[in-house]
Structures are given as C-alpha cells and as structure tokens.
Write a protein that holds these residues in place. Structure first.
Motif, short mmCIF file in Angstrom:
data_model
loop_
_atom_site.label_atom_id
_atom_site.label_comp_id
_atom_site.label_asym_id
_atom_site.label_seq_id
_atom_site.Cartn_x
_atom_site.Cartn_y
_atom_site.Cartn_z
N GLY A 1 -5.84 -0.24 -19.72
CA GLY A 1 -5.73 -1.32 -18.74
C GLY A 1 -4.30 -1.71 -18.43
O GLY A 1 -3.92 -1.84 -17.27
N ASN B 1 -2.48 1.14 -16.47
CA ASN B 1 -2.89 1.20 -15.06
C ASN B 1 -2.41 -0.02 -14.29
O ASN B 1 -1.97 0.09 -13.14
N GLN C 1 -0.05 6.27 -11.24
CA GLN C 1 -1.30 5.56 -11.54
C GLN C 1 -2.51 6.43 -11.24
O GLN C 1 -3.55 6.33 -11.91
N ARG D 1 -5.49 6.69 -13.81
CA ARG D 1 -6.82 6.21 -13.47
C ARG D 1 -7.91 7.13 -14.01
O ARG D 1 -9.07 6.71 -14.21
N PHE E 1 -9.76 5.66 -16.77
CA PHE E 1 -10.87 4.77 -16.39
C PHE E 1 -12.09 5.60 -15.98
O PHE E 1 -13.22 5.28 -16.35
N ASP E 2 -11.84 6.63 -15.22
CA ASP E 2 -12.95 7.47 -14.76
C ASP E 2 -13.71 8.07 -15.93
O ASP E 2 -14.94 8.20 -15.88
N ARG F 1 -15.84 5.34 -17.23
CA ARG F 1 -16.81 4.97 -16.19
C ARG F 1 -17.96 5.98 -16.13
O ARG F 1 -19.13 5.61 -16.11
N LEU G 1 -19.24 0.05 -14.40
CA LEU G 1 -18.05 -0.69 -13.99
C LEU G 1 -18.10 -2.14 -14.44
O LEU G 1 -17.08 -2.74 -14.78
N LEU H 1 -17.21 -2.06 -18.11
CA LEU H 1 -15.78 -1.74 -18.21
C LEU H 1 -14.94 -2.95 -17.83
O LEU H 1 -13.95 -3.28 -18.50
N GLY H 2 -15.32 -3.62 -16.77
CA GLY H 2 -14.59 -4.81 -16.32
C GLY H 2 -14.67 -5.94 -17.34
O GLY H 2 -13.66 -6.61 -17.61
N GLN I 1 -12.33 -5.09 -20.11
CA GLN I 1 -10.94 -5.29 -19.69
C GLN I 1 -10.58 -6.76 -19.66
O GLN I 1 -9.49 -7.15 -20.07
#
Lengths: 192, 192
Positions: free
Chosen positions: B109, B112, B123, B127, B130-131, B134, B156, B159-160, B163
């Motif tokens: 986090g 990015n 970035q 990323r 994250f993928d 995800r 997501l 994940l959010g 984060q």
DNA sequence: GTCTATAAGAAGATAGAC
DNA sequence: GTCTATCTTCTTATAGAC
C-alpha cells in the motif's frame, strides 16, 4: 467571516494555497521549493521572507486544511441534526471529491502516509487532521447512543473504511471502484 | 526449490534484499542510492554493474515481492481447502505482521501510494502486487459460489478494508487499533 | 517587502583503471 | 566483477542589494 487581508497576508496566503495544491498533487517530498516559487509567481527570496523553511510551509498548509475541514464539519452539523445524516454527509464528501481522490488520493491519508515513514516530526502535526475527523465522527456515534469507547472504535472503523476506499481507487485510478465501495459504506451506515 | 546461486547472482540478490528493506522502511524516494551502497557493503560502481538505475532496482524489488507473496498464497491454498479459512489466513497475515505494519505501513500500500502520485510508470509495475491479492481473493469468493463480478467486488472490498486498517494503524502507530479492526474484519468474513 | 546571486551539499549516474 | 574518481543536476537555504 474574516477581515480583509493586508498585502503581506495575501502574499502569504497565496504561497500556502500554491503549496497546498502542489503537496497534494505531487507529495511533500515530490514538491521542490522551486516548484512553489514557479507556481506562486514570486521569487525564492521572497518566499523565505514569509517562511523560514519548506517544513514551515507544510505546517501552514496543515493549519489551512484544519481550518477548512473544521468549517466543513460545522456546516454538516448545521445542515442536519440527525446523526446518520451527518455520517452520510461524510461519505458524500468522498463521492463528491472522487475525481481528485482517484488522481491524487486522499489529501489527509497520502500526506500522513508519506510523512509517517521518515518525517515523524511533521507527521505529528498532520495527524491532527485525522484526529479532527475521528473526534467528529465519534461524536455522531455518541449521539446515536454509543458509549465513548465504542463511539471512538466506530469512528476509526469508518475512517479506515474511507481511507481504504480512497487508496484502492487511487491505486487503480478508478472512480467506479470508489462509487461501488462508497455505496457499501453507505449501506453500513444506514443499517446501524 | 531454487538452484544454488553463482557469486554474481548472490551479489545481485543481496542488493535487492537491502533495497527492499530500505524502500519499505524509508520509502522509494526517501532511500538514496548511497543508502543502498552503505547497507549492501558494496561500492557505487559495483551496484551499477548489476542495475542500470535506481528505478531498475525497484523493479527487481517488486519482482521479489511478487515471488514471495505468490509463494505465501500457494501455501495458504495448501493449508486449507475451505475458502473461508483461506480468507482468514489473509487476515492472519495482517495481524501477524502488525509490528512492521505499525512502524512502516503496508509494504504494498505505501509503495503504491507513493508511486501513484508522480511515478505512474513505476506504479504500474507495483500495482501487480495488488492484482495478485485481488485475483487470489476473488478466487476464494468464487469458491464460495459468488459470480465473477461479485467475487471481484468482494475481493476489492476486503483488500480495501485491510489497507484502511494498515493505514490507520500506521498513522497512529498503534498495534491495538490494528488488532481491534482486524477482529471486526474477521467477523465480517465469518458471517459471509 | 522584493529581488539577484550564490553557497553548500546531496542526488543519480558515468568513465575507466584494475 | 570490483573499485576510485568525477560529472552534472537539483536540492534547500542564505546574504545582502535595492
């Protein structure tokens, strides 16, 4: 209602506003003093007349943020007396600012995230922006009948959810993701 | 199972490992080339023999992260076949790493977030981290019977949430906040 | 209050000897 | 593959004229 500004005060406010925008768009470290010089249309020496260092400019930027967000919170309190509606106003801010959030992230979150790694002295000041929202949100949960500890936990929960949404939307530069997730957050508030 | 490394490969891996730690603890921009020089015990010219630029080192660091997290995900898949247990393994990672998360934030986090402002070229590579999560999380929701779009949205969402928790805990440097919020997230997974 | 000039150091990167 | 020395550019900050 603020008094008319003298020339010097205006110049100072212009510098702070330029810096605020640059720090947000490029980060604190990513903004050079020269960039502030160019954006403000002033010269180096002149800016140093108003601020003794770049760190000092950041402190003024944080203070300006505090003023503006305080005014926003006061407005939400005027616009509704229902705690749920007030919480939804907070989420509406997120959706309303989606374009900037996607491009530059949350101004509070990204600033604190950057400073927390290596500029803890400055981050301590920037954290006041989190405290402002944390306290205000907790007061809404208190209005809803929550005891103090639970109200604070719920405030941090909501703040964290909003930060997570902003970060994901920023990383993926995707306003649709932001909309999708704020809708989930709205539902969470409504079912409280 | 990796083959024994030649001397050159070992030196290269040492540089990447030093850079990975420094980038995590101080940020990418906050880590000077000289800092990598000192931490690795090598000399400037030698590092430039292995990497043509600092950006290049970051790409290698991201690749190493991808390898390590891929291995971790594969392990979670071996340790349980129950999708909920696999999701809980993800949350257990967060609580297990709480000390580092509080001090330096989430390695994915914060990286990015930093790069998204002004280094979008870099970035884009970061990323992928994250993928990775995800996609893996979405696969777990698919196992639970969710259609593809819903599975991705839930991935997501999770994940959010993670984060947001990491960011709040980092900003307040408070492991208790992290524990408190991961407990809420665990409950959310369990009631799915 | 505004401006020019410059100091002093740190940054990333390169050339070329060994 | 390892090392020293250096180049260029950019950084924050200051001195002092006007």
């Amino acid at each position: 209602m603020s008094a008319a500004l003298s020339k010097g005060e205006r110049t100072r406010a212009d510098i702070v506003e330029c810096a605020r925008r640059l720090f947000y768009e490029h980060g604190y470290d990513g903004t050079s003093f020269s960039a502030i010089v160019e954006a403000s249309g002033l010269v180096r020496g002149n800016i140093y007349h108003y601020f003794k260092s770049k760190d000092d400019i950041l402190k003024a930027v944080v203070a300006q943020h505090l003023d503006e967000f305080s005014a926003l919170l006061a407005r939400w309190e005027r616009e509704s007396t229902d705690p749920k509606q007030r919480l939804l106003a907070f989420i509406d801010m997120v959706t309303g600012r989606r374009n900037d959030l996607v491009k530059y992230g949350c101004p509070i979150g990204t600033l604190n995230s950057e400073l927390a790694k290596d500029r803890r002295d400055l981050q301590q000041g920037a954290r006041a922006l989190f405290d402002l929202f944390r306290t205000w949100l907790a007061a809404r949960f208190t209005e809803m009948g929550q005891p103090p500890a639970a109200a604070d936990a719920l405030a941090l929960h909501l703040l964290g959810r909003a930060q997570g949404i902003a970060l994901i939307a920023h990383v993926y530069r995707d306003a649709k993701l932001l909309q999708q997730e704020t809708a989930v957050l709205q539902d969470w508030v409504k079912q409280l």
